[in-house]
Design an enzyme around this catalytic site. Structure first.
Site, short mmCIF file in Angstrom:
data_model
loop_
_atom_site.label_atom_id
_atom_site.label_comp_id
_atom_site.label_asym_id
_atom_site.label_seq_id
_atom_site.Cartn_x
_atom_site.Cartn_y
_atom_site.Cartn_z
N CYS A 1 -5.59 8.39 9.01
CA CYS A 1 -5.79 7.88 10.36
C CYS A 1 -5.57 8.99 11.38
O CYS A 1 -4.70 9.85 11.23
CB CYS A 1 -4.82 6.72 10.64
SG CYS A 1 -5.18 5.23 9.70
N ARG B 1 -8.50 -0.19 4.24
CA ARG B 1 -7.56 0.73 3.63
C ARG B 1 -6.22 0.06 3.35
O ARG B 1 -5.50 0.47 2.44
CB ARG B 1 -7.33 1.95 4.53
CG ARG B 1 -8.54 2.85 4.71
CD ARG B 1 -8.17 4.07 5.53
NE ARG B 1 -6.99 4.70 4.97
CZ ARG B 1 -6.00 5.20 5.70
NH1 ARG B 1 -6.04 5.13 7.03
NH2 ARG B 1 -4.97 5.77 5.12
N LYS C 1 0.83 -1.21 0.00
CA LYS C 1 0.00 0.00 0.00
C LYS C 1 0.87 1.26 0.00
O LYS C 1 0.63 2.20 -0.77
CB LYS C 1 -0.91 0.02 1.23
CG LYS C 1 -1.76 1.29 1.35
CD LYS C 1 -2.56 1.32 2.63
CE LYS C 1 -1.81 1.94 3.78
NZ LYS C 1 -1.75 3.43 3.69
N ASN C 2 1.87 1.29 0.85
CA ASN C 2 2.69 2.49 0.98
C ASN C 2 3.65 2.69 -0.18
O ASN C 2 4.30 3.73 -0.26
CB ASN C 2 3.46 2.46 2.31
CG ASN C 2 2.53 2.63 3.50
OD1 ASN C 2 1.44 3.19 3.38
ND2 ASN C 2 2.95 2.13 4.65
N ARG D 1 0.48 15.00 12.23
CA ARG D 1 1.49 14.55 11.26
C ARG D 1 1.62 15.63 10.19
O ARG D 1 1.01 15.56 9.13
CB ARG D 1 1.07 13.20 10.65
CG ARG D 1 1.04 12.08 11.67
CD ARG D 1 0.79 10.75 11.01
NE ARG D 1 -0.56 10.63 10.53
CZ ARG D 1 -0.99 9.64 9.74
NH1 ARG D 1 -0.14 8.73 9.33
NH2 ARG D 1 -2.25 9.58 9.35
N ASP E 1 4.31 0.98 11.93
CA ASP E 1 3.08 0.36 11.43
C ASP E 1 2.88 -1.06 11.93
O ASP E 1 1.84 -1.68 11.65
CB ASP E 1 3.08 0.37 9.90
CG ASP E 1 2.68 1.72 9.32
OD1 ASP E 1 2.26 2.58 10.10
OD2 ASP E 1 2.80 1.90 8.10
#
Length: 436
Positions: free
Chosen positions: A117, A408, A22-23, A122, A316
């Site tokens: 999230c 997600r 995903k990232n 951030r 994570d």
């Protein structure tokens, strides 16, 4: 809205194949803005975040379509819309990755401040610092970042992109993309070393970019006049892989996690070895070995973890590791140095019978021999995964609400766990969204 209903106590055994990261895929999708030619991602995961990024790109006048074989095909128009609106960008922080390529390609980018999230602040100040180092004029007004390139386009520059909690992964990606079309040489000091940044760099290189130093804190980019299309398969998702490895570890079964890169999880595997959780490793797989995690003589050994930027222990996987440590023999200490407020799962794990106390950026976990099922509320993506893992071993039934978070970052997680032997069902959730 859905919830996951889990009947705990069933051993897991079998094989699970890891999806594209995903990232990694989100900034790679954004890189399609840098060219008018087609960018193909053969292994784009089926995630709601990928769908959101596709919607952002379509709003900018790109075509972004998924073929029957699962591949994602993206092509940007000659004339792009320069504004990414709040409606889609608010859904995930990764949307801000369109700023760099849009600015480089069109000379202007208006991007809504991103969402995602909710666990502390951030900021994207390092993204903006990087764009300014490339000559852009940047301001924030009415909830939007507005960046404009000088006449003649962006120009190469030197910058330092690390902050108080380490290097910025998305910021490095954003600036790296912008620099590919800037005039002259750009040097990023304090660049993120994460595999996802390296993967993006490999994609950009296949498109014609000139990049040196990927995987190191110093990345050098020599700007080119244009980029072309490419076909790029993103790396396997190391966080998804780590989550399933920890699921096998918690349930004490033989679970083989295939299509992963174990070297990307060296920090996790080191901590698992320290915790005396049996596993074996192959060139592209990790397999947990059978044991009895609730047997007092075979429970995981309490093991401390501190999150760090890559190659350190990933933030994570912090919540998932905490779930494992709730079953450990002894007291473990978990320190969160990346996102100090990323502890919203503590209260929900406590509802399942965990003994956890927070002190600032540290969580102290007293392991217990058993967890008990309860209704819990997911607060973010990785917290959702931790609650699912805890539910797999808790006695009785656990209901995890707000599982749209988990969609997600995990492709069909309940189906894949069922294939491993879990008793889990996705059902319609009657609990109002604001409860929690």
């Amino acid at each position: 809205m859905d919830k996951l209903v889990i009947e705990g106590g069933h051993p897991l055994e079998g094989t699970v194949r890891i999806c594209g990261a995903k990232n990694a895929v989100l900034p790679v999708m954004a890189a399609a803005l840098l060219t008018q030619e087609e960018l193909v991602i053969p292994n784009a995961p089926m995630l709601s975040d990928v769908d959101t990024m596709a919607s952002v790109l379509r709003d900018l006048e790109c075509s972004a379509e998924r073929n029957d074989d699962g591949s994602m095909h993206i092509r940007s128009q000659q004339k792009l819309v320069q504004r990414a609106d709040w409606e889609n960008v608010r859904k995930m922080r990764g949307s801000v990755a369109v700023m760099g390529p849009l600015l480089a390609r069109t000379g202007r980018a208006e991007i809504s401040l991103p969402g995602g999230c909710v666990f502390g602040v951030r900021p994207i100040d390092l993204h903006l610092k990087g764009m300014q180092a490339l000559g852009a004029r940047v301001k924030v007004e009415h909830g939007y970042v507005i960046a404009e390139a000088p006449r003649g386009g962006l120009r190469g520059g030197e910058m330092y992109l690390a902050g108080s909690s380490g290097s910025t992964v998305l910021g490095t990606a954003n600036v790296m993309m912008a620099a590919t079309l800037a005039k002259g040489r750009t040097v990023i000091h304090g660049a993120a070393c994460e595999p996802e940044v390296v993967d993006l760099g490999m994609c950009l290189t296949s498109m014609g970019a000139k990049i040196k130093g990927l995987g190191s804190p110093r990345i050098e980019i020599e700007g080119v006049s244009e980029l072309g299309g490419a076909t790029h398969a993103v790396i396997p998702d190391r966080i998804e892989a780590g989550t399933y490895v920890l699921a096998g570890a918690m349930c004490g079964g033989r679970v083989r996690v295939e299509n992963c890169q174990p070297e990307h999880l060296s920090a996790l595997l080191d901590r698992m070895f320290e915790a005396r959780v049996p596993f074996t490793v192959g060139p592209d797989w990790i397999e947990t070995q059978p044991y009895h995690p609730r047997d007092p003589a075979r429970r995981p050994h309490a093991t401390d973890v501190t999150t760090h930027p890559y190659p350190g222990f990933p933030t994570d996987l912090q919540a998932q590791w905490m779930a494992l440590m709730t079953l450990a023999d002894g007291i473990s200490v978990l320190s969160e140095l990346i996102y100090p407020d990323r502890y919203m799962h503590i209260a929900e794990l406590t509802r399942l019978g965990a003994h956890i106390r927070r002190q600032g950026t540290t969580a102290i976990i007293q392991g217990t021999e058993r967890l008990s099922g309860a209704q819990v509320m997911a607060s973010d993506l990785r917290a959702s995964a931790a609650l699912v893992l805890a539910g797999l071993v808790a006695e009785g039934t656990t209901e995890v609400h707000r599982v749209y978070h988990i969609d997600r970052g995990y492709e069909r997680i309940e189906e894949r766990l069922i294939n491993l032997g879990a008793v889990i069902e996705r059902v319609d959730d009657k609990v109002p969204a604001e409860v929690g």
